[in-house]
Design a protein around this motif. Structure first.
Motif, mmCIF file in Angstrom:
data_model
loop_
_atom_site.group_PDB
_atom_site.id
_atom_site.type_symbol
_atom_site.label_atom_id
_atom_site.label_comp_id
_atom_site.label_asym_id
_atom_site.label_seq_id
_atom_site.Cartn_x
_atom_site.Cartn_y
_atom_site.Cartn_z
ATOM 1 N N THR A 156 0.829 -1.207 0.000
ATOM 2 C CA THR A 156 0.000 0.000 0.000
ATOM 3 C C THR A 156 0.864 1.258 0.000
ATOM 4 O OG1 THR A 156 -1.758 -1.141 1.222
ATOM 5 C CG2 THR A 156 -1.779 1.261 1.275
ATOM 6 N N ARG A 157 1.840 1.291 0.888
ATOM 7 C CA ARG A 157 2.682 2.492 1.030
ATOM 8 C C ARG A 157 3.430 2.801 -0.259
ATOM 9 N NH1 ARG A 157 7.855 3.687 1.924
ATOM 10 N NH2 ARG A 157 8.485 1.489 2.065
ATOM 11 N N ARG A 158 4.002 1.783 -0.885
ATOM 12 C CA ARG A 158 4.798 2.018 -2.084
ATOM 13 C C ARG A 158 3.936 2.392 -3.282
ATOM 14 N NH1 ARG A 158 8.861 -3.189 -1.467
ATOM 15 N NH2 ARG A 158 9.527 -2.737 0.666
ATOM 16 N N LEU A 159 2.731 1.817 -3.363
ATOM 17 C CA LEU A 159 1.815 2.224 -4.425
ATOM 18 C C LEU A 159 1.487 3.702 -4.311
ATOM 19 C CD1 LEU A 159 -0.723 -0.752 -4.593
ATOM 20 C CD2 LEU A 159 0.795 -0.002 -6.430
ATOM 21 N N VAL A 160 1.100 4.125 -3.100
ATOM 22 C CA VAL A 160 0.725 5.524 -2.886
ATOM 23 C C VAL A 160 1.924 6.454 -3.077
ATOM 24 C CG1 VAL A 160 -0.130 7.172 -1.166
ATOM 25 C CG2 VAL A 160 -1.205 4.919 -1.382
ATOM 26 N N LYS A 161 3.090 6.004 -2.643
ATOM 27 C CA LYS A 161 4.296 6.831 -2.747
ATOM 28 C C LYS A 161 4.761 6.995 -4.186
ATOM 29 C CE LYS A 161 9.207 6.899 -1.454
ATOM 30 N NZ LYS A 161 10.307 6.156 -0.794
ATOM 31 N N ASP A 208 -12.407 0.113 11.626
ATOM 32 C CA ASP A 208 -13.055 0.499 10.372
ATOM 33 C C ASP A 208 -13.174 -0.661 9.391
ATOM 34 O OD1 ASP A 208 -13.034 3.313 11.116
ATOM 35 O OD2 ASP A 208 -10.885 3.253 10.716
ATOM 36 N N GLN A 209 -14.325 -0.714 8.721
ATOM 37 C CA GLN A 209 -14.495 -1.586 7.563
ATOM 38 C C GLN A 209 -14.393 -0.711 6.315
ATOM 39 O OE1 GLN A 209 -18.060 -3.976 7.846
ATOM 40 N NE2 GLN A 209 -17.338 -5.065 9.662
ATOM 41 N N LEU A 210 -13.441 -1.028 5.440
ATOM 42 C CA LEU A 210 -13.141 -0.183 4.289
ATOM 43 C C LEU A 210 -12.924 -1.038 3.047
ATOM 44 C CD1 LEU A 210 -10.332 1.914 6.046
ATOM 45 C CD2 LEU A 210 -12.641 2.749 5.582
ATOM 46 N N THR A 211 -13.161 -0.467 1.880
ATOM 47 C CA THR A 211 -12.722 -1.140 0.654
ATOM 48 C C THR A 211 -11.229 -0.870 0.478
ATOM 49 O OG1 THR A 211 -13.121 0.767 -0.785
ATOM 50 C CG2 THR A 211 -14.985 -0.734 -0.404
ATOM 51 N N TYR A 212 -10.606 -1.654 -0.374
ATOM 52 C CA TYR A 212 -9.186 -1.415 -0.647
ATOM 53 C C TYR A 212 -8.990 -0.038 -1.275
ATOM 54 C CZ TYR A 212 -8.436 -6.323 0.448
ATOM 55 O OH TYR A 212 -8.372 -7.529 1.106
ATOM 56 N N LEU A 213 -9.964 0.387 -2.073
ATOM 57 C CA LEU A 213 -9.902 1.719 -2.665
ATOM 58 C C LEU A 213 -9.900 2.795 -1.580
ATOM 59 C CD1 LEU A 213 -9.958 3.347 -5.313
ATOM 60 C CD2 LEU A 213 -12.447 3.287 -5.200
ATOM 61 N N GLU A 214 -10.770 2.645 -0.582
ATOM 62 C CA GLU A 214 -10.822 3.609 0.524
ATOM 63 C C GLU A 214 -9.531 3.581 1.344
ATOM 64 O OE1 GLU A 214 -15.636 3.716 1.426
ATOM 65 O OE2 GLU A 214 -14.427 2.067 2.215
ATOM 66 N N LEU A 216 -6.520 2.942 0.153
ATOM 67 C CA LEU A 216 -5.529 3.684 -0.624
ATOM 68 C C LEU A 216 -5.741 5.184 -0.486
ATOM 69 C CD1 LEU A 216 -5.501 1.483 -3.867
ATOM 70 C CD2 LEU A 216 -3.575 1.798 -2.308
ATOM 71 N N GLN A 217 -7.003 5.617 -0.513
ATOM 72 C CA GLN A 217 -7.287 7.048 -0.404
ATOM 73 C C GLN A 217 -6.906 7.593 0.974
ATOM 74 O OE1 GLN A 217 -7.714 8.932 -2.737
ATOM 75 N NE2 GLN A 217 -9.232 8.309 -4.250
ATOM 76 N N GLN A 218 -7.233 6.846 2.024
ATOM 77 C CA GLN A 218 -6.874 7.301 3.372
ATOM 78 C C GLN A 218 -5.352 7.336 3.547
ATOM 79 O OE1 GLN A 218 -8.722 6.108 6.976
ATOM 80 N NE2 GLN A 218 -10.743 5.783 6.067
ATOM 81 N N ALA A 219 -4.662 6.331 3.014
ATOM 82 C CA ALA A 219 -3.203 6.328 3.102
ATOM 83 C C ALA A 219 -2.615 7.521 2.356
ATOM 84 C CB ALA A 219 -2.650 5.022 2.539
ATOM 85 N N ALA A 220 -3.189 7.867 1.208
ATOM 86 C CA ALA A 220 -2.711 9.017 0.442
ATOM 87 C C ALA A 220 -2.910 10.313 1.223
ATOM 88 C CB ALA A 220 -3.444 9.096 -0.898
ATOM 89 N N ARG A 221 -4.028 10.440 1.896
ATOM 90 C CA ARG A 221 -4.275 11.659 2.695
ATOM 91 C C ARG A 221 -3.254 11.782 3.818
ATOM 92 N NH1 ARG A 221 -9.836 10.609 1.682
ATOM 93 N NH2 ARG A 221 -10.079 9.445 3.613
#
Length: 296
Positions: A156-161, A208-214, A216-221
């Motif tokens: 997750t981190r490397r995708l967002v980075k 929290d229950q989240l989708t993988y998309l959510e 990624l968005q939270q990690a980006a924020r």
């Protein structure tokens, strides 16, 4: 006063094990840290040699052990289902032969009536095989574990980075319940020698229950202070997804493929029984991300 049990932690130098051993020592347990390289182990506890893929090495490691915590899997191997099954069966039998009274296993969430991915199916099989020797198993089932050094978080981190924007496959809409590594450690330590947990399957998850998309968005924020432009594609196979993740993140292709195939399974907590056995509020995903980032 009942003496504190002696606990063996397999995978003591791994992502979970290296955090769990200090927590158990701090709780007053005598801890044996099992590793294939005890001569280089520099953590707390007593380093002992053992290899779950070689049952003949386990007797010494399991001597005088009351509770054994099993944190081993082989996702980076194309034949991981067979390897993990053989290892679990052998470890369970060795534990029984040495008088262990409880096995604790960190497995994976997923509904019993759903077609599970090979990764999750293997986790479920390991639960059963560990208990074949007769030692009661406490299985803690989790989804993605968030913490520095964890393979799912690093993906997750490397995708967002590394990506200013991304197109994600359809598995990104699957619902999951990520959990902070600190909560995983707290739950694992909390079920050790706990009569209310022995022989049970317990589901663990974050707030929290989240989708993988959510996710990624939270990690980006948290990482960039902004929303990440993401387009969800209507198709996407595990093979193509694993190539994409390997290209962007450098994660081993076999590991990536095995994890991604599980992302089609909804993995959320449906039974909150663990909350009464090991009290305490789990962290939110945002807090877990902030902690992982702070740890590097």
């Amino acid at each position: 006063m009942t003496p504190s049990p002696t606990v063996l932690v397999t995978g003591a130098t791994g992502f979970v094990g290296r955090r769990l051993v200090p927590a158990l020592v701090d709780s007053g347990h005598r801890v044996k840290a099992m590793t294939r390289h005890p001569e280089t182990y520099d953590g707390p506890g007593e380093p002992v040699f053992g290899d779950v893929h070689d049952p003949g090495t386990l007797a010494d490691a399991l001597t005088d052990v009351n509770v054994a915590i099993y944190l081993v899997h082989s996702l980076d191997d194309d034949d991981f289902e067979r390897k993990d099954a053989d290892a679990a069966r052998g470890f369970g039998l060795a534990a029984a032969a040495n008088g262990v009274r409880q096995l604790v296993y960190l497995g994976g969430l997923g509904a019993e009536d759903e077609t599970l991915s090979p990764h999750l199916r293997s986790r479920r099989e390991v639960e059963q095989l560990l208990g074949e020797g007769g030692v009661p198993v406490t299985a803690l089932r989790a989804a993605i574990v968030v913490g520095a050094g964890g393979i799912s978080w690093e993906m997750t981190r490397r995708l967002v980075k590394n990506l200013p924007a991304m197109v994600v496959p359809r598995w990104a809409a699957t619902l999951t319940q990520p959990i902070a590594i600190d909560d995983v450690v707290r739950y694992l330590a909390g079920v050790v020698d706990n009569d209310r947990a022995v022989g049970r399957v317990l589901e663990i998850g974050g707030a929290d229950q989240l989708t993988y998309l959510e996710m990624l968005q939270q990690a980006a924020r948290e990482m960039h202070g902004r929303r990440l432009p993401i387009l969800q594609a209507p198709v996407g196979t595990p093979v193509l997804s694993s190539w994409w993740i390997t290209l962007v993140t450098g994660v081993d292709t076999t590991t990536a493929a095995n994890l991604i195939e599980s992302m089609g399974n909804k993995v959320v907590v449906t039974d909150p029984a663990i909350r009464s056995i090991v009290p305490g509020e789990p962290m939110t995903y945002a807090d877990a991300v902030r902690q992982a980032l702070a740890e590097g």
